[in-house]
Write a protein that holds these residues in place. Structure first.
Motif, mmCIF file in Angstrom:
data_model
loop_
_atom_site.group_PDB
_atom_site.id
_atom_site.type_symbol
_atom_site.label_atom_id
_atom_site.label_comp_id
_atom_site.label_asym_id
_atom_site.label_seq_id
_atom_site.Cartn_x
_atom_site.Cartn_y
_atom_site.Cartn_z
ATOM 1 N N ARG A 56 7.828 -10.142 -5.537
ATOM 2 C CA ARG A 56 8.230 -11.570 -5.259
ATOM 3 C C ARG A 56 7.646 -12.608 -5.776
ATOM 4 N N GLU A 57 6.149 -12.110 -6.352
ATOM 5 C CA GLU A 57 5.088 -13.549 -6.631
ATOM 6 C C GLU A 57 5.665 -14.063 -7.824
ATOM 7 N N PRO A 58 6.162 -13.627 -8.850
ATOM 8 C CA PRO A 58 6.509 -14.446 -9.993
ATOM 9 C C PRO A 58 7.272 -15.638 -9.613
ATOM 10 N N ALA A 59 8.488 -15.062 -8.692
ATOM 11 C CA ALA A 59 9.336 -16.313 -8.271
ATOM 12 C C ALA A 59 8.719 -17.439 -7.457
ATOM 13 N N ILE A 60 7.825 -16.697 -6.596
ATOM 14 C CA ILE A 60 6.920 -17.806 -5.912
ATOM 15 C C ILE A 60 6.329 -19.036 -6.868
ATOM 16 N N GLU A 61 5.567 -18.121 -7.796
ATOM 17 C CA GLU A 61 4.874 -19.081 -8.814
ATOM 18 C C GLU A 61 5.552 -20.132 -9.559
ATOM 19 N N LEU A 75 10.113 -22.641 -1.018
ATOM 20 C CA LEU A 75 9.641 -21.586 -0.825
ATOM 21 C C LEU A 75 10.730 -20.840 0.335
ATOM 22 N N ALA A 76 11.315 -21.676 0.907
ATOM 23 C CA ALA A 76 12.392 -21.168 2.059
ATOM 24 C C ALA A 76 13.282 -20.022 1.580
ATOM 25 N N PRO A 77 13.859 -20.381 0.346
ATOM 26 C CA PRO A 77 14.982 -19.504 -0.046
ATOM 27 C C PRO A 77 14.176 -17.937 -0.406
ATOM 28 N N LEU A 78 12.675 -18.074 -0.770
ATOM 29 C CA LEU A 78 12.060 -16.838 -1.137
ATOM 30 C C LEU A 78 11.122 -16.147 0.231
ATOM 31 N N GLY A 79 11.928 -16.436 1.310
ATOM 32 C CA GLY A 79 11.417 -15.856 2.461
ATOM 33 C C GLY A 79 10.245 -16.626 3.487
ATOM 34 N N TYR A 80 10.111 -17.876 2.983
ATOM 35 C CA TYR A 80 8.774 -18.592 3.727
ATOM 36 C C TYR A 80 9.641 -19.368 4.877
ATOM 37 N N VAL A 81 9.026 -18.978 6.079
ATOM 38 C CA VAL A 81 9.458 -19.599 7.285
ATOM 39 C C VAL A 81 8.820 -20.867 7.570
ATOM 40 N N PRO A 82 9.475 -21.876 7.651
ATOM 41 C CA PRO A 82 8.792 -23.256 7.693
ATOM 42 C C PRO A 82 7.798 -23.346 8.875
ATOM 43 N N GLU A 83 6.829 -24.007 8.732
ATOM 44 C CA GLU A 83 5.744 -24.311 10.099
ATOM 45 C C GLU A 83 6.603 -25.120 11.046
ATOM 46 N N LEU A 112 -0.197 -14.121 1.280
ATOM 47 C CA LEU A 112 -0.537 -15.309 0.293
ATOM 48 C C LEU A 112 -0.265 -16.548 1.157
ATOM 49 N N PHE A 113 -0.795 -17.718 0.523
ATOM 50 C CA PHE A 113 -0.870 -18.930 0.933
ATOM 51 C C PHE A 113 -0.813 -20.194 -0.239
ATOM 52 N N VAL A 114 -0.513 -21.146 0.078
ATOM 53 C CA VAL A 114 -0.475 -22.245 -0.658
ATOM 54 C C VAL A 114 -1.527 -23.442 -0.250
ATOM 55 N N ALA A 115 -2.212 -23.982 -1.183
ATOM 56 C CA ALA A 115 -3.371 -24.693 -0.670
ATOM 57 C C ALA A 115 -3.654 -25.782 -1.926
ATOM 58 N N VAL A 116 -4.573 -26.808 -1.660
ATOM 59 C CA VAL A 116 -5.172 -27.724 -2.460
ATOM 60 C C VAL A 116 -6.770 -27.514 -2.290
ATOM 61 N N ASP A 117 -7.598 -27.782 -3.269
ATOM 62 C CA ASP A 117 -8.839 -27.644 -3.127
ATOM 63 C C ASP A 117 -9.644 -28.832 -3.060
ATOM 64 N N PRO A 118 -10.728 -28.943 -2.546
ATOM 65 C CA PRO A 118 -11.579 -30.266 -2.639
ATOM 66 C C PRO A 118 -12.362 -30.175 -3.952
ATOM 67 N N SER A 119 -12.950 -31.102 -4.267
ATOM 68 C CA SER A 119 -13.874 -31.298 -5.491
ATOM 69 C C SER A 119 -15.024 -30.297 -5.245
ATOM 70 N N ASP A 120 -15.911 -30.060 -6.201
ATOM 71 C CA ASP A 120 -16.975 -29.346 -6.036
ATOM 72 C C ASP A 120 -18.043 -30.077 -5.139
ATOM 73 N N GLU A 121 -18.041 -31.259 -5.305
ATOM 74 C CA GLU A 121 -18.891 -32.382 -4.610
ATOM 75 C C GLU A 121 -18.819 -32.359 -3.263
ATOM 76 N N VAL A 122 -17.320 -32.395 -2.911
ATOM 77 C CA VAL A 122 -16.995 -32.405 -1.509
ATOM 78 C C VAL A 122 -17.394 -31.124 -1.072
#
Ligand code: ATP
Ligand code: MG
Length: 190
Positions: free
Chosen positions: A53-58, A112-120, A3-13
């Motif tokens: 763990r996905e529902p808790a992450i969401e 996300l840290a309490p859910l196992g994410y290791v900060p970058e 899994l990863f978390v992201a934002v998307d550009p617009s369709d035009e970009v």
């Protein structure tokens, strides 16, 4: 699941960057060029996570998204990671609401840290990846592609976009390139 978390550009970009990818491919045919529909801005990479763990992450991401407003962003300069002469990654940088974007990323990491994410630990360098070198030592032809694409997209007609959702993506790795499937789109509603 990966899994990863992201934002998307617009369709035009996306379409404008898709054209840049086709132009860049001519300079560096051996690099792994991103598929247009797969272009994204990664905020946090979780790696392999137990399915249960996905529902808790969401749920955690939904709370974060509710506290942040949509972000007015703009694609900017073309740049690279790795050696200047043998880049590993070719990308387009972002301008605009970078303070808000950084605050969103930090809030995601804290939630996300309490859910196992290791900060970058590396500094946050918001970018949209266009291509990656096939070899770890980089690809000199990606430097030619960087020069060939020109310095900046910010003057282009399709530079501005608003990121309105935080997206939880699942990544499926394959020899033909990673495929990303959105698991949840969480509106930035703050
Ligand atoms: P491939 O690994 O096959 O080249 P990919 O890197 O696009 O494809 P993933 O490795 O699943 O696919 O990565 C998904 C997203 O998370 C990409 O934006 C990637 O750059 C980012 N990412 C992957 N690993 C890390 C990491 N260790 N730290 C930070 N971001 C990462
Ligand atoms: Mg990867």
């Amino acid at each position: 699941m990966r899994l990863f978390v992201a934002v998307d550009p617009s369709d035009e970009v996306r379409a404008a960057l898709g054209r840049a990818i086709e132009a860049g491919r001519v300079f560096a045919p051996d690099a792994k060029w991103q598929r247009e529909e797969a272009i994204h801005l990664t905020l946090a990479f979780l790696g392999n996570v137990p399915d249960e763990r996905e529902p808790a992450i969401e749920a955690a991401l939904r709370q974060v998204a509710g506290r942040h407003a949509p972000l007015a962003l703009r694609v900017g300069e073309v740049g690279s990671f790795g050696s200047l002469h043998r880049p590993r990654v070719l990308w387009v940088g972002l301008d605009g609401a970078l303070a808000g974007l950084t605050a969103l990323k930090e809030d995601v990491e804290a939630a996300l840290a309490p859910l196992g994410y290791v900060p970058e630990e590396r500094a946050f360098r918001p970018h949209l990846t266009l291509a990656r070198a096939r070899e770890p030592r980089g690809d000199a032809r990606l430097a030619e592609a960087r020069a060939g694409l020109g310095r900046s997209f910010s003057a282009g007609p399709a530079a501005d976009f608003t990121a309105g959702d935080l997206i939880l993506y699942q990544s499926h790795l394959s020899p033909h390139g990673a495929k990303y499937t959105p698991r949840a789109r969480l509106p930035l509603a703050g």
